[in-house]
Design a protein around this motif. Structure first.
Motif, PDB file in Angstrom:
ATOM      1  N   LEU A  93     -11.408  49.842  63.975  1.00  0.00           N
ATOM      2  CA  LEU A  93     -10.292  49.231  63.272  1.00  0.00           C
ATOM      3  C   LEU A  93      -9.628  48.181  64.151  1.00  0.00           C
ATOM      4  CD1 LEU A  93      -8.675  52.432  61.718  1.00  0.00           C
ATOM      5  CD2 LEU A  93     -10.190  50.774  60.603  1.00  0.00           C
ATOM      6  N   ALA A  94      -9.361  47.041  63.579  1.00  0.00           N
ATOM      7  CA  ALA A  94      -8.795  45.934  64.343  1.00  0.00           C
ATOM      8  C   ALA A  94      -7.506  46.285  65.083  1.00  0.00           C
ATOM      9  CB  ALA A  94      -8.580  44.734  63.418  1.00  0.00           C
ATOM     10  N   PRO A  95      -6.598  47.064  64.478  1.00  0.00           N
ATOM     11  CA  PRO A  95      -5.350  47.371  65.200  1.00  0.00           C
ATOM     12  C   PRO A  95      -5.569  48.066  66.533  1.00  0.00           C
ATOM     13  CG  PRO A  95      -5.104  47.878  62.875  1.00  0.00           C
ATOM     14  CD  PRO A  95      -6.552  47.552  63.093  1.00  0.00           C
ATOM     15  N   TRP A  96      -6.687  48.824  66.654  1.00  0.00           N
ATOM     16  CA  TRP A  96      -6.959  49.483  67.931  1.00  0.00           C
ATOM     17  C   TRP A  96      -7.137  48.455  69.047  1.00  0.00           C
ATOM     18  CZ3 TRP A  96     -11.443  53.378  66.514  1.00  0.00           C
ATOM     19  CH2 TRP A  96     -10.939  54.342  65.610  1.00  0.00           C
ATOM     20  N   LEU A  97      -7.695  47.321  68.690  1.00  0.00           N
ATOM     21  CA  LEU A  97      -8.119  46.365  69.706  1.00  0.00           C
ATOM     22  C   LEU A  97      -7.115  45.236  69.929  1.00  0.00           C
ATOM     23  CD1 LEU A  97     -11.868  46.220  68.652  1.00  0.00           C
ATOM     24  CD2 LEU A  97     -11.017  47.022  70.850  1.00  0.00           C
ATOM     25  N   ARG A  98      -6.157  45.108  69.037  1.00  0.00           N
ATOM     26  CA  ARG A  98      -5.174  44.036  69.202  1.00  0.00           C
ATOM     27  C   ARG A  98      -4.243  44.326  70.367  1.00  0.00           C
ATOM     28  NH1 ARG A  98      -4.139  44.224  63.227  1.00  0.00           N
ATOM     29  NH2 ARG A  98      -5.665  42.773  62.330  1.00  0.00           N
ATOM     30  N   LYS A  99      -3.866  43.277  71.065  1.00  0.00           N
ATOM     31  CA  LYS A  99      -2.864  43.396  72.120  1.00  0.00           C
ATOM     32  C   LYS A  99      -1.470  43.152  71.541  1.00  0.00           C
ATOM     33  CE  LYS A  99      -5.501  42.079  76.235  1.00  0.00           C
ATOM     34  NZ  LYS A  99      -5.515  41.205  77.429  1.00  0.00           N
ATOM     35  N   SER A 100      -0.511  43.750  72.170  1.00  0.00           N
ATOM     36  CA  SER A 100       0.870  43.555  71.745  1.00  0.00           C
ATOM     37  C   SER A 100       1.287  42.106  71.975  1.00  0.00           C
ATOM     38  CB  SER A 100       1.806  44.489  72.520  1.00  0.00           C
ATOM     39  OG  SER A 100       3.153  44.129  72.303  1.00  0.00           O
ATOM     40  N   SER A 101       1.990  41.555  71.025  1.00  0.00           N
ATOM     41  CA  SER A 101       2.437  40.161  71.156  1.00  0.00           C
ATOM     42  C   SER A 101       3.596  40.022  72.136  1.00  0.00           C
ATOM     43  CB  SER A 101       2.858  39.618  69.785  1.00  0.00           C
ATOM     44  OG  SER A 101       3.904  40.401  69.240  1.00  0.00           O
ATOM     45  N   THR A 102       4.162  41.156  72.531  1.00  0.00           N
ATOM     46  CA  THR A 102       5.311  41.094  73.451  1.00  0.00           C
ATOM     47  C   THR A 102       4.981  41.689  74.815  1.00  0.00           C
ATOM     48  OG1 THR A 102       6.124  43.229  72.621  1.00  0.00           O
ATOM     49  CG2 THR A 102       6.951  41.228  71.540  1.00  0.00           C
ATOM     50  N   GLY A 103       3.738  42.097  75.018  1.00  0.00           N
ATOM     51  CA  GLY A 103       3.372  42.750  76.263  1.00  0.00           C
ATOM     52  C   GLY A 103       3.071  41.760  77.378  1.00  0.00           C
ATOM     53  N   HIS A 104       2.879  42.278  78.600  1.00  0.00           N
ATOM     54  CA  HIS A 104       2.482  41.459  79.746  1.00  0.00           C
ATOM     55  C   HIS A 104       1.186  42.045  80.297  1.00  0.00           C
ATOM     56  CE1 HIS A 104       4.022  44.756  82.231  1.00  0.00           C
ATOM     57  NE2 HIS A 104       5.101  44.723  81.465  1.00  0.00           N
ATOM     58  N   LYS A 105       0.645  41.430  81.331  1.00  0.00           N
ATOM     59  CA  LYS A 105      -0.687  41.831  81.779  1.00  0.00           C
ATOM     60  C   LYS A 105      -0.733  43.289  82.238  1.00  0.00           C
ATOM     61  CE  LYS A 105      -0.247  39.611  86.382  1.00  0.00           C
ATOM     62  NZ  LYS A 105       0.852  38.640  86.165  1.00  0.00           N
ATOM     63  N   PHE A 106       0.279  43.766  82.904  1.00  0.00           N
ATOM     64  CA  PHE A 106       0.250  45.157  83.364  1.00  0.00           C
ATOM     65  C   PHE A 106       0.354  46.156  82.207  1.00  0.00           C
ATOM     66  CE2 PHE A 106       1.301  43.236  87.507  1.00  0.00           C
ATOM     67  CZ  PHE A 106       0.370  43.905  88.301  1.00  0.00           C
ATOM     68  N   ALA A 107       0.900  45.692  81.077  1.00  0.00           N
ATOM     69  CA  ALA A 107       0.962  46.554  79.897  1.00  0.00           C
ATOM     70  C   ALA A 107      -0.427  46.830  79.347  1.00  0.00           C
ATOM     71  CB  ALA A 107       1.838  45.917  78.824  1.00  0.00           C
ATOM     72  N   ASN A 108      -1.387  46.003  79.720  1.00  0.00           N
ATOM     73  CA  ASN A 108      -2.764  46.179  79.252  1.00  0.00           C
ATOM     74  C   ASN A 108      -3.664  46.793  80.324  1.00  0.00           C
ATOM     75  OD1 ASN A 108      -2.688  44.957  76.513  1.00  0.00           O
ATOM     76  ND2 ASN A 108      -1.976  43.189  77.681  1.00  0.00           N
ATOM     77  N   VAL A 137     -16.918  38.273  68.340  1.00  0.00           N
ATOM     78  CA  VAL A 137     -16.933  39.588  67.693  1.00  0.00           C
ATOM     79  C   VAL A 137     -15.519  39.992  67.284  1.00  0.00           C
ATOM     80  CG1 VAL A 137     -17.383  42.046  68.074  1.00  0.00           C
ATOM     81  CG2 VAL A 137     -19.031  40.334  68.873  1.00  0.00           C
ATOM     82  N   PHE A 138     -14.545  39.759  68.163  1.00  0.00           N
ATOM     83  CA  PHE A 138     -13.157  40.095  67.850  1.00  0.00           C
ATOM     84  C   PHE A 138     -12.647  39.298  66.643  1.00  0.00           C
ATOM     85  CE2 PHE A 138     -12.047  41.562  72.448  1.00  0.00           C
ATOM     86  CZ  PHE A 138     -12.567  42.812  72.157  1.00  0.00           C
ATOM     87  N   ARG A 139     -13.028  38.027  66.586  1.00  0.00           N
ATOM     88  CA  ARG A 139     -12.582  37.210  65.444  1.00  0.00           C
ATOM     89  C   ARG A 139     -13.119  37.780  64.135  1.00  0.00           C
ATOM     90  NH1 ARG A 139     -13.144  32.918  69.187  1.00  0.00           N
ATOM     91  NH2 ARG A 139     -15.325  32.565  68.578  1.00  0.00           N
ATOM     92  N   LYS A 140     -14.378  38.204  64.148  1.00  0.00           N
ATOM     93  CA  LYS A 140     -14.968  38.782  62.933  1.00  0.00           C
ATOM     94  C   LYS A 140     -14.265  40.075  62.528  1.00  0.00           C
ATOM     95  CE  LYS A 140     -19.630  36.869  63.376  1.00  0.00           C
ATOM     96  NZ  LYS A 140     -21.079  37.180  63.566  1.00  0.00           N
TER      97      LYS A 140
END
Length: 557
Positions: free
Chosen positions: A279-294, A551-554
């Motif tokens: 599911l795409a939401p699993w792979l999306r990054k937060s729009s408000t996060g920073h690099k250490f959040a990932n 792949v992510f875009r698809k």
């Protein structure tokens, strides 16, 4: 994800539906047989057309055609089908197929392996329905032999051949059955046309995907010599494990699953699943996060000239979304590494004490050890990494380093670990389990790669990803999934140096992002194949991480 069933699980689902009064066994058999015909016409629409002339591609010398098949010599002729029925309910499905085709004007010949009087009740009813239409059920391939048992000639070629001899309940090898068919159809010249298997090709264990009675892997013998090789396999309700693992995919051709009105498979620890699109939401990054959040992943390398594998892992981890990736490098390789990397960072890790010092940074939340690391270095550093209790991927040398005493490794593992052995590494870590898996299966259900991976995960106390075109992933609680690179997802070009290092990086990157070990392994395995499909033939390991953006875009990430 889609459930994959064993023969026993499928029988239990059917029986529960019958016991509840929702459906009868006879109704299920009727739906199955009609589902086979429906799948055939979907696969070959030309066979559904209402014409009975000689099709151009089959306008050839049909060869000797002994009684009762001589009527087929007349032209124009109806489409021809041979239905091979076995002594169980799979044979009953075959009788339904024969009846439906005959009602559509086909010329159908049925051969029964076994005694009609001893058929199970539902199969017996369909045998009688077939006979009631004037259909003849011949003794098993009897018409090709004369009174002295000599071969009178090859059985006719047909427009369609149905294998309804043995289905999911096969518990022994085919014995002479396949030899009879081999002789009758002249398989050496490919005389069987459009062979369709009902449930699973006869000779294949539906639980393990193995051919019973022969070790094709060790001998190099073509497994098709000991099982039917279908162009199309039609199964019911859900795919079976054997459709996706071992030699099953090579013998099934194309697998189509037909709904026969059974209830949805209930969630249960024993149910294995096929990995599907994440599911795409699993792979999306937060729009408000920073690099250490990932997350911040640490990947340890080997010495001078041995850093390439770890660099591949680092690229994979970064592309899959880890916020930062640092390569832990021994002094001998620092200059080499500095000249090759840009996005990944580098830190010096000389030995156990050096790794302990680096791991004082609690932001390092995912570790990867093994790719190109060297067994001596792995033996020293793996215990330190495991003691830190971070999410950890152990691959390649980190596994082989403990082949002399795997129990020493297992004693240190924790539930945040993922082991990623290929076949050879699995043998070294789990020799007794591998021995069971590699035994020649003589009866079914045979011990499968799913069984082996589950047993290995339970012993190790962590997730085990057993690599291959039929990658199997299991956790200690028995949860299991299969990532199949077969059929429309076949990616043989993944068999290239370094592709496993990229997979280890994908898993590490997802762990850094906070994925649970099982979820990280399943998602990474699916993405790994999808990247290979995105690139296509000519793939090398460096290409894999580069495909992730597409792949992510698809996926809509």
């Amino acid at each position: 994800m889609t459930e994959l069933l064993t023969a026993a699980q499928m029988r239990a689902i059917e029986q529960a539906a019958i016991d509840s009064g929702e459906v009868t066994g006879l109704e299920l058999m009727e739906r199955a047989g009609r589902g086979v015909v429906e799948a055939i016409f979907e696969e070959w629409p030309e066979l559904a057309e209402e014409h009975h002339g000689l099709t151009p591609d089959l306008a050839t010398d049909w060869g000797p055609t002994p009684e009762p098949l001589e009527a087929f010599n007349a032209e124009p002729r109806p489409l021809r089908a041979v239905v091979l029925c076995g002594p169980g309910n799979n044979g009953g499905d075959g009788f339904v197929v024969a009846r439906v085709l005959k009602e559509r004007g086909w010329a159908v010949e049925v051969f029964l392996y076994g005694n009609a009087e001893k058929l199970p009740p539902d199969a017996r009813v369909n045998y009688e329905r077939w006979s009631g239409l004037g259909g003849i059920c011949h003794p098993w391939l009897s018409t090709i032999y004369d009174n002295d048992g000599e071969l009178r000639g090859k059985l006719f070629s047909a427009d369609l051949t149905i294998d309804a001899v043995f289905g999911t309940g096969l518990s022994r090898d085919l014995g002479s059955v396949h030899a009879d068919v081999w002789s009758a159809f002249d398989l050496d010249t490919g005389a069987i046309c459009r062979l369709v298997a009902v449930d699973v090709p006869s000779g294949v264990c539906s639980d393990s995907g193995e051919t019973l009675g022969i070790d094709c892997r060790a001998t190099g013998v073509d497994e098709g010599l000991f099982a039917f090789q279908a162009e199309l396999t039609v199964t019911f309700h859900r795919a079976k494990l054997g459709h996706l693992i071992a030699v099953g995919p090579a013998l099934c051709g194309k697998v189509v699953v037909k709904d026969i009105g059974l209830p949805r498979v209930p969630a249960a620890p024993g149910i294995c699943r096929a990995i599907g699109e994440p599911l795409a939401p699993w792979l999306r990054k937060s729009s408000t996060g920073h690099k250490f959040a990932n997350g911040h992943a640490l990947i340890l390398t080997g010495g001078f000239g041995k850093t390439g594998a770890a660099r591949l892992s680092a690229r994979g981890a970064l592309r899959v979304g880890a916020g930062l990736v640092t390569l832990g490098v021994p002094p001998s390789a620092q200059m080499e590494m500095a000249s090759h990397i840009t996005a990944p960072m580098m830190t010096r890790v000389e030995g156990a004490e050096g790794l302990k010092a680096v791991l004082e940074d609690v932001r390092l939340n995912a570790l990867c050890l093994g790719p190109g690391m060297g067994q001596e270095r792995a033996r020293e550093l793996v215990p330190v990494a495991l003691a830190a209790k971070r999410a950890t991927v152990l691959d390649a040398d980190a596994l082989s380093a403990f082949s002399d005493e795997p129990e020493a490794l297992f004693a240190q593992l924790h539930e945040q670990c993922v082991l990623t052995p290929h076949g050879g590494e699995f043998v070294r870590l789990f020799p007794d389990i591998a021995a069971k898996l590699n035994e020649v299966p003589t009866k079914g259900p045979a011990y499968s790669k799913v069984d082996a991976t589950r047993e290995a995960a339970k012993r190790a106390g962590c997730v085990v990803l057993f690599k291959g075109p039929d990658t199997v992933i299991a956790d200690p609680k028995g949860r299991c999934s299969v990532n199949s690179a077969h059929y429309d997802r076949a990616a043989p070009w993944l068999a290239t140096a370094g592709s496993g290092d990229v997979l280890a990086g994908f898993i590490t990157g997802l762990l850094a992002r906070g994925f649970a070990p099982m979820q990280a392994a399943e998602t990474a395995a699916w993405l790994h194949v999808e990247c290979a499909l995105e690139f296509g033939p000519g793939l090398i390991a460096e290409d894999l991480p580069k495909q992730l953006p597409a792949v992510f875009r698809k996926l809509g990430v």
